[in-house]
Design an enzyme around this catalytic site. Structure first.
Site, short mmCIF file in Angstrom:
data_model
loop_
_atom_site.label_atom_id
_atom_site.label_comp_id
_atom_site.label_asym_id
_atom_site.label_seq_id
_atom_site.Cartn_x
_atom_site.Cartn_y
_atom_site.Cartn_z
N GLY A 185 0.84 -1.19 0.00
CA GLY A 185 0.00 0.00 0.00
C GLY A 185 0.87 1.24 0.00
O GLY A 185 2.06 1.17 0.33
N GLN A 196 2.95 9.83 1.93
CA GLN A 196 4.32 9.28 1.91
C GLN A 196 5.16 9.81 0.75
O GLN A 196 6.38 9.71 0.78
CB GLN A 196 4.26 7.75 1.83
CG GLN A 196 3.69 7.11 3.09
CD GLN A 196 3.56 5.62 2.94
OE1 GLN A 196 2.58 5.13 2.39
NE2 GLN A 196 4.57 4.89 3.40
N CYS A 230 6.48 -0.46 7.25
CA CYS A 230 6.07 0.74 6.53
C CYS A 230 7.22 1.19 5.64
O CYS A 230 8.37 1.22 6.08
CB CYS A 230 5.71 1.85 7.52
SG CYS A 230 5.18 3.38 6.73
N LEU A 231 6.90 1.55 4.40
CA LEU A 231 7.93 2.02 3.47
C LEU A 231 8.60 3.29 3.98
O LEU A 231 9.73 3.59 3.61
CB LEU A 231 7.32 2.26 2.08
CG LEU A 231 6.78 1.01 1.38
CD1 LEU A 231 6.07 1.40 0.08
CD2 LEU A 231 7.90 0.01 1.10
N HIS A 252 -3.87 1.11 8.11
CA HIS A 252 -2.50 1.67 8.11
C HIS A 252 -2.42 2.88 7.16
O HIS A 252 -1.87 3.92 7.52
CB HIS A 252 -1.52 0.55 7.69
CG HIS A 252 -0.10 0.95 7.53
ND1 HIS A 252 0.90 0.51 8.36
CD2 HIS A 252 0.52 1.75 6.60
CE1 HIS A 252 2.06 1.03 7.97
NE2 HIS A 252 1.87 1.78 6.90
N GLU A 253 -3.00 2.74 5.96
CA GLU A 253 -2.93 3.84 4.98
C GLU A 253 -3.80 5.01 5.41
O GLU A 253 -3.43 6.18 5.21
CB GLU A 253 -3.37 3.36 3.58
CG GLU A 253 -2.60 2.18 3.00
CD GLU A 253 -1.10 2.28 3.08
OE1 GLU A 253 -0.57 3.40 3.21
OE2 GLU A 253 -0.43 1.23 3.06
N HIS A 260 -1.96 7.15 7.72
CA HIS A 260 -1.02 8.05 7.04
C HIS A 260 -1.72 9.34 6.61
O HIS A 260 -1.17 10.43 6.74
CB HIS A 260 -0.43 7.39 5.78
CG HIS A 260 0.75 6.50 6.02
ND1 HIS A 260 1.90 6.93 6.62
CD2 HIS A 260 0.97 5.20 5.68
CE1 HIS A 260 2.79 5.93 6.66
NE2 HIS A 260 2.25 4.87 6.10
O1 GNR Z 1 4.23 -2.74 2.36
C1 GNR Z 1 3.67 -2.61 3.45
N1 GNR Z 1 3.43 -3.73 4.19
C2 GNR Z 1 2.65 -3.73 5.32
C3 GNR Z 1 2.69 -4.86 6.13
C4 GNR Z 1 1.92 -4.93 7.27
C5 GNR Z 1 1.10 -3.88 7.61
C6 GNR Z 1 1.04 -2.75 6.83
C7 GNR Z 1 1.81 -2.68 5.68
S1 GNR Z 1 1.73 -1.28 4.68
C8 GNR Z 1 3.31 -1.28 3.97
C9 GNR Z 1 3.43 -0.19 2.89
C10 GNR Z 1 3.27 1.16 3.54
O2 GNR Z 1 4.10 1.68 4.23
N2 GNR Z 1 2.14 1.76 3.36
O3 GNR Z 1 1.90 2.94 3.94
NI NI Z 2 3.12 2.98 5.72
#
Ligand code: GNR
Ligand code: NI
Length: 169
Positions: free
Chosen positions: A46, A51, A92-93, A134-135, A138
């Site tokens: 995601g 980001q 998270c990236l 999670h997104e 953000h």
């Molecule tokens: O790539 C991603 N893997 C992930 C794994 C477990 C819970 C959430 C994520 S999101 C993350 C990509 C990202 O940072 N999205 O904002």
């Molecule tokens: Ni993230």
């Protein structure tokens, strides 16, 4: 198409609150293309516009094994989140190399616009439900490490600051 630079924690721009998209037009679709390219290149499931330093309510996702099921969420709203919660390992990236448990609802129902500006409702569970939450955090300026203890968060901050200083040197 272009790869976009991904902001790294503790960059203060990760805490900006994203604004709603007024119109899903070619500008937004070009951004979506770049976000998908960036997300797939970084092997993320995601990506939130926050980001890539665009503070609009835009999310790209693909939680499929074969990386062939792109999903777009524009101006997403949570309609329902299950009372049932579970702790899952998250990464998270924007927080590279850090993984830790976060408690989330196991299922959510979301309304959002797609790339055509059409309103859609999605019910998700499993990894997709985790990813949506999670997104959407953000877009509110929240990074998953904010759910961890201040001690853990400070260790992560120090580690990433040093890493970024080394990368620049
Ligand atoms: O790539 C991603 N893997 C992930 C794994 C477990 C819970 C959430 C994520 S999101 C993350 C990509 C990202 O940072 N999205 O904002
Ligand atoms: Ni993230």
């Amino acid at each position: 198409m272009a790869l976009l630079p991904i902001l790294c924690y503790p960059d203060p721009r990760l805490h900006k609150v994203a604004q709603p998209v007024a119109a899903v037009d070619d500008r937004v679709r070009a951004l979506l293309d770049d976000m998908f390219e960036t997300m797939y290149d970084a092997q993320g499931i995601g990506l939130a516009a926050t980001q890539v330093d665009v503070h609009e309510r835009i999310i790209t996702m693909d939680v499929s094994e074969d990386r062939d099921t792109p999903v777009v969420l524009i101006n997403p709203e949570i309609l329902w989140a299950s009372e049932d919660k579970q702790v899952g390992e998250e990464g998270c990236l924007s927080v590279p190399g850090i993984y830790d448990g976060v408690e989330r609802s196991t299922a959510v129902r979301v309304r959002a616009l797609d790339a055509q500006g059409q309103s859609r409702e999605i019910e998700a569970e499993g990894l997709m439900a985790i990813c949506i939450q999670h997104e959407m955090d953000h877009l509110l300026g929240k990074v998953f490490v904010e759910y961890l203890s201040p001690l853990k968060r400070n260790r992560i901050k120090t580690k990433l600051v040093k890493q970024q200083q080394r990368a620049r040197a």
